[in-house]
Design an enzyme around this catalytic site. Structure first.
Site, PDB file in Angstrom:
ATOM      1  N   GLN A  74      13.459   7.932   8.002  1.00  0.00           N
ATOM      2  CA  GLN A  74      12.383   8.848   7.618  1.00  0.00           C
ATOM      3  C   GLN A  74      11.544   8.235   6.495  1.00  0.00           C
ATOM      4  O   GLN A  74      10.570   8.829   6.064  1.00  0.00           O
ATOM      5  CB  GLN A  74      12.980  10.168   7.111  1.00  0.00           C
ATOM      6  CG  GLN A  74      13.795  10.922   8.144  1.00  0.00           C
ATOM      7  CD  GLN A  74      14.553  12.075   7.489  1.00  0.00           C
ATOM      8  OE1 GLN A  74      15.637  11.911   6.942  1.00  0.00           O
ATOM      9  NE2 GLN A  74      13.989  13.261   7.556  1.00  0.00           N
ATOM     10  N   ILE A  94       9.155   5.560   4.283  1.00  0.00           N
ATOM     11  CA  ILE A  94       7.962   4.743   4.517  1.00  0.00           C
ATOM     12  C   ILE A  94       7.943   3.524   3.592  1.00  0.00           C
ATOM     13  O   ILE A  94       6.936   2.851   3.471  1.00  0.00           O
ATOM     14  CB  ILE A  94       6.666   5.569   4.282  1.00  0.00           C
ATOM     15  CG1 ILE A  94       6.610   6.119   2.837  1.00  0.00           C
ATOM     16  CG2 ILE A  94       6.566   6.729   5.284  1.00  0.00           C
ATOM     17  CD1 ILE A  94       5.241   6.688   2.462  1.00  0.00           C
ATOM     18  N   HIS A 102       8.293   8.247  10.165  1.00  0.00           N
ATOM     19  CA  HIS A 102       7.157   8.727   9.381  1.00  0.00           C
ATOM     20  C   HIS A 102       6.157   7.626   9.070  1.00  0.00           C
ATOM     21  O   HIS A 102       5.366   7.734   8.142  1.00  0.00           O
ATOM     22  CB  HIS A 102       7.646   9.389   8.089  1.00  0.00           C
ATOM     23  CG  HIS A 102       8.455  10.632   8.337  1.00  0.00           C
ATOM     24  ND1 HIS A 102       9.361  11.142   7.446  1.00  0.00           N
ATOM     25  CD2 HIS A 102       8.498  11.468   9.408  1.00  0.00           C
ATOM     26  CE1 HIS A 102       9.921  12.238   7.938  1.00  0.00           C
ATOM     27  NE2 HIS A 102       9.422  12.447   9.137  1.00  0.00           N
ATOM     28  N   CYS A 160      -9.079   3.051   9.467  1.00  0.00           N
ATOM     29  CA  CYS A 160     -10.331   3.683   9.044  1.00  0.00           C
ATOM     30  C   CYS A 160     -10.494   5.017   9.788  1.00  0.00           C
ATOM     31  O   CYS A 160     -10.376   5.072  11.010  1.00  0.00           O
ATOM     32  CB  CYS A 160     -11.517   2.773   9.347  1.00  0.00           C
ATOM     33  SG  CYS A 160     -13.109   3.586   9.082  1.00  0.00           S
ATOM     34  N   CYS A 198     -14.101   4.584  12.013  1.00  0.00           N
ATOM     35  CA  CYS A 198     -14.268   3.673  13.156  1.00  0.00           C
ATOM     36  C   CYS A 198     -12.926   3.213  13.734  1.00  0.00           C
ATOM     37  O   CYS A 198     -12.891   2.454  14.688  1.00  0.00           O
ATOM     38  CB  CYS A 198     -15.125   2.470  12.766  1.00  0.00           C
ATOM     39  SG  CYS A 198     -14.277   1.250  11.756  1.00  0.00           S
ATOM     40  N   CYS A 203     -13.210   1.033   4.402  1.00  0.00           N
ATOM     41  CA  CYS A 203     -13.415   0.095   5.507  1.00  0.00           C
ATOM     42  C   CYS A 203     -14.576  -0.844   5.166  1.00  0.00           C
ATOM     43  O   CYS A 203     -15.640  -0.374   4.757  1.00  0.00           O
ATOM     44  CB  CYS A 203     -13.734   0.921   6.754  1.00  0.00           C
ATOM     45  SG  CYS A 203     -14.123  -0.039   8.219  1.00  0.00           S
ATOM     46  N   CYS A 217     -17.542  -0.123   7.947  1.00  0.00           N
ATOM     47  CA  CYS A 217     -18.384   1.077   7.997  1.00  0.00           C
ATOM     48  C   CYS A 217     -18.325   1.924   6.732  1.00  0.00           C
ATOM     49  O   CYS A 217     -19.018   2.932   6.630  1.00  0.00           O
ATOM     50  CB  CYS A 217     -18.015   1.918   9.214  1.00  0.00           C
ATOM     51  SG  CYS A 217     -16.524   2.900   8.981  1.00  0.00           S
ATOM     52  N   SER A 257      19.368  14.882   4.183  1.00  0.00           N
ATOM     53  CA  SER A 257      19.919  16.237   4.210  1.00  0.00           C
ATOM     54  C   SER A 257      19.591  16.937   5.515  1.00  0.00           C
ATOM     55  O   SER A 257      19.931  18.105   5.694  1.00  0.00           O
ATOM     56  CB  SER A 257      19.373  17.045   3.031  1.00  0.00           C
ATOM     57  OG  SER A 257      19.682  16.395   1.834  1.00  0.00           O
ATOM     58  N   ASN A 307      26.221  11.574   2.433  1.00  0.00           N
ATOM     59  CA  ASN A 307      25.104  12.230   1.755  1.00  0.00           C
ATOM     60  C   ASN A 307      25.627  12.991   0.548  1.00  0.00           C
ATOM     61  O   ASN A 307      26.761  13.449   0.545  1.00  0.00           O
ATOM     62  CB  ASN A 307      24.395  13.196   2.733  1.00  0.00           C
ATOM     63  CG  ASN A 307      23.025  13.602   2.252  1.00  0.00           C
ATOM     64  OD1 ASN A 307      22.221  12.744   1.850  1.00  0.00           O
ATOM     65  ND2 ASN A 307      22.739  14.887   2.250  1.00  0.00           N
TER      66      ASN A 307
HETATM   67 ZN   LIG Z   1     -14.565   1.823   9.571  1.00  0.00          ZN
END
Ligand SMILES: [Zn+2]
Length: 259
Positions: free
Chosen positions: A107, A109, A125, A133, A136, A158, A161, A200, A224
């Site tokens: 889970q 990142i 996740h 972006c 775009c 970006c 753009c 958990s 845990n």
């Molecule tokens: Zn863009």
């Protein structure tokens, strides 16, 4: 818990690991807190108590006020950059390398499983290694972008753009990456043993992913700090520190001197 009880639980877990042909680990925020990364979904932990994650880490807020989102994620981005894998991450990488673990479903990142040397890693996740972006849909690797953001605090944009870049991490209210969830389900479908570590089991779908495998007869080890709703279905439950218990299990399976 009495010491000899703990010892017998550890030995039982080691024996389950040795005898399983297909084992999968499922990890949550608790495996990374020993690396200094706070559980940002629990609103009361330290740094995050000023923020309600539902208010800042949601797709709605990102769309309307990306500045607010980026202010919130700034300290986390810094912590993730500076964090190193702890012995729990390393133990899972060792087990995989030696053929005792099919992969890790996480889970988190923070990419600490990658940095510990795991190979099969399914990030439910998403992650911060790329950003997209919102105007775009150009996808960027975030190496330099995250560093610039950490230094300046300015919302990444970006270059084509000028649109705002959104990290490829799943925000609240956002769909999970379909292919990752499917791969996790496939991995679990053939497993004989699951290790749930540092979760958990309160966030869906991680909370419900183990159910089909359990119903099909897979065994379950839970490591845990706090009880989970699956404790009663587990073969071994250890309410202890993942960074102590997982290396102990890996040593028990592989031998202490095994890399
Ligand atoms: Zn863009």
């Amino acid at each position: 818990m009495k010491l000899d009880d703990l010892e017998s639980l550890l030995q039982r877990a080691i024996s389950l690991l040795k005898n399983s042909k297909h084992t999968v680990a499922l990890t949550g925020a608790g495996i990374s807190t020993p690396s200094g990364i706070p559980d940002f979904r629990s609103a009361h932990s330290g740094l995050w108590k000023r923020y309600d994650p539902m208010e800042v880490a949601s797709l709605m807020v990102f769309r309307h006020n990306p500045q607010k989102f980026y202010e919130w994620i700034h300290p986390l981005a810094q912590q993730i950059r500076d964090a190193t894998p702890n012995p729990a991450h390393v133990a899972l990488a060792r087990l995989e390398k030696a053929g005792y673990l099919d992969g890790v479903i996480t889970q988190n990142i923070d990419a600490l499983h990658h940095r510990a040397g795991s190979h099969v890693i399914l990030e439910l996740h998403g992650h911060l290694r790329q950003a997209t972006c919102v105007s775009c849909y150009e996808v960027y690797d975030t190496d330099g972008i995250m560093e610039a953001f950490i230094q300046s605090g300015e919302v990444p944009r970006c270059v084509k753009c000028g649109g705002v870049l959104k990290p490829n991490a799943v925000l609240l209210g956002e769909q999970l990456p379909y292919e990752v969830v499917r791969s996790a389900e496939r991995l679990l479908a053939k497993c004989e043993l699951m290790i749930i570590a540092g979760s958990s089991l309160q966030v869906v779908p991680a909370a419900t992913l183990p159910i089909p495998a359990l119903n099909a007869g897979a065994k379950l080890i839970i490591v845990n700090h706090t009880p989970t709703y699956l404790d009663e279905r587990a073969d071994v439950v250890i309410h202890g520190d993942v960074e102590t218990v997982l290396p102990y299990l890996a040593d028990g399976v592989l031998g202490k001197n095994h890399e």
